[in-house]
Design a protein around this motif. Sequence first.
Motif, short mmCIF file in Angstrom:
data_model
loop_
_atom_site.label_atom_id
_atom_site.label_comp_id
_atom_site.label_asym_id
_atom_site.label_seq_id
_atom_site.Cartn_x
_atom_site.Cartn_y
_atom_site.Cartn_z
N ILE A 1 1.45 -0.84 0.38
CA ILE A 1 -0.12 -0.42 0.18
C ILE A 1 0.50 1.11 0.27
O ILE A 1 1.08 1.95 -0.81
CB ILE A 1 -1.37 0.05 1.15
CG1 ILE A 1 -1.85 -0.82 1.30
CG2 ILE A 1 -1.93 1.72 1.44
CD1 ILE A 1 -2.94 -1.22 -0.41
N LYS B 1 1.08 4.61 -2.50
CA LYS B 1 0.40 6.10 -1.83
C LYS B 1 1.57 6.77 -2.03
O LYS B 1 1.45 7.95 -2.44
CB LYS B 1 0.10 6.01 -0.54
CG LYS B 1 -1.07 4.79 0.09
CD LYS B 1 -1.17 5.36 2.16
CE LYS B 1 -2.71 4.71 1.33
NZ LYS B 1 -2.88 4.09 3.23
N TYR C 1 -4.47 10.48 -3.82
CA TYR C 1 -4.12 9.43 -3.87
C TYR C 1 -4.86 8.04 -1.76
O TYR C 1 -6.01 7.69 -1.72
CB TYR C 1 -3.40 7.91 -3.66
CG TYR C 1 -3.86 6.55 -3.71
CD1 TYR C 1 -3.19 5.67 -5.12
CD2 TYR C 1 -3.63 5.99 -2.28
CE1 TYR C 1 -3.64 4.90 -5.19
CE2 TYR C 1 -3.15 4.61 -2.26
CZ TYR C 1 -3.40 4.32 -3.76
OH TYR C 1 -3.57 2.37 -4.10
N ARG C 2 -3.93 9.05 -0.89
CA ARG C 2 -4.70 9.20 0.67
C ARG C 2 -5.76 9.46 0.79
O ARG C 2 -6.36 8.72 1.43
CB ARG C 2 -3.57 9.64 1.29
CG ARG C 2 -2.03 8.85 1.45
CD ARG C 2 -1.23 9.70 2.27
NE ARG C 2 0.51 8.92 2.07
CZ ARG C 2 1.29 9.10 1.71
NH1 ARG C 2 0.74 9.81 0.97
NH2 ARG C 2 2.37 8.21 1.46
N ILE D 1 -9.05 7.53 -0.90
CA ILE D 1 -9.07 5.91 0.08
C ILE D 1 -9.80 6.67 1.06
O ILE D 1 -11.07 6.29 1.31
CB ILE D 1 -8.28 4.88 -0.03
CG1 ILE D 1 -7.34 5.26 -0.63
CG2 ILE D 1 -8.50 4.31 1.13
CD1 ILE D 1 -5.77 3.99 -0.46
N LYS E 1 -13.47 5.03 1.90
CA LYS E 1 -13.73 4.77 2.86
C LYS E 1 -15.24 5.09 3.19
O LYS E 1 -15.95 5.39 4.63
CB LYS E 1 -13.02 4.57 3.48
CG LYS E 1 -11.69 3.65 2.96
CD LYS E 1 -10.66 3.42 4.64
CE LYS E 1 -10.05 2.42 4.12
NZ LYS E 1 -8.94 2.36 4.89
N SER F 1 -12.19 -2.76 4.55
CA SER F 1 -11.52 -1.54 4.33
C SER F 1 -10.46 -1.51 3.23
O SER F 1 -10.44 -1.05 2.49
CB SER F 1 -11.40 -0.74 6.25
OG SER F 1 -10.00 0.15 5.52
N PHE F 2 -10.54 -3.19 3.67
CA PHE F 2 -8.60 -3.31 3.25
C PHE F 2 -9.33 -3.65 1.62
O PHE F 2 -7.98 -3.43 1.12
CB PHE F 2 -8.16 -4.77 3.72
CG PHE F 2 -7.33 -4.81 2.54
CD1 PHE F 2 -6.16 -4.00 2.72
CD2 PHE F 2 -6.48 -6.56 2.60
CE1 PHE F 2 -4.36 -4.60 1.81
CE2 PHE F 2 -5.70 -6.47 2.08
CZ PHE F 2 -4.54 -6.20 1.20
N GLU G 1 -9.00 -0.17 -0.86
CA GLU G 1 -7.85 -0.12 -0.83
C GLU G 1 -7.54 -0.82 -1.60
O GLU G 1 -6.15 -0.21 -2.34
CB GLU G 1 -6.59 -0.31 0.33
CG GLU G 1 -6.85 0.57 1.62
CD GLU G 1 -6.17 1.57 1.97
OE1 GLU G 1 -4.93 1.20 2.10
OE2 GLU G 1 -6.20 1.22 3.27
#
Length: 214
Positions: A12, A16, A23-24, A27, A31, A48-49, A52
Amino acid sequence: MLTSVTLRLQFIKSRKDTAGDGYRALIRLLKAWIRESKEVDSELRYKSFLIELLVAHLWDVCWNGEPFQVDDYPAAIEQVLSYIVRTGLRTPIVFSDYYKADAVDATAEPIQVWDPVNAENNVARGYSEHHRQRLVNHARVALDTISTAAYTLVRAREARETSLGRWPALAMGLLRVLADGAPIDVELDGHPCRLWLLFAGNSRYHPPGFAPSY
């Protein structure tokens, strides 16, 4: 199922670091969308994963022939939702950072998003066809909402901002949108009304004055 938390974090982090802050932030927004969707639909399931990994996949391969627009939140969110709706999440997602793609065995599971560090681990194992359909339906509703919003004022402003400056470009863009547009019918607190202009956002906005900054 065995996996490596350290290698997952490295996987990950590498994306990022390459993609940057957008990008962060993307996400986090996605979420938040899942959290909000779960509040209105207790049967919705999406880890959540998995968010990502979906974002990582689109960063790696692009979508619909276009680069993944991580620095343009509306465009990037639309790309993510379009991917979910158009593929129905039926297309397997496999990464080749730590193993070759052909190391993954065929499976009949409705959603297949493979652990980037373990070719035997489908992160979506246990998700049913019912779960897949609910997630796709939520994405379709969100995509329709974004398409309705259209972001026409922002686009009109950006087209003129370099030559005119921010505020003159915003004024010209507003005039253009109002000239070409029409009011929309919405329901506000249970009451029908017609709107010519709707501002929606999150966090603080600068410069202050034109829109709420709280």
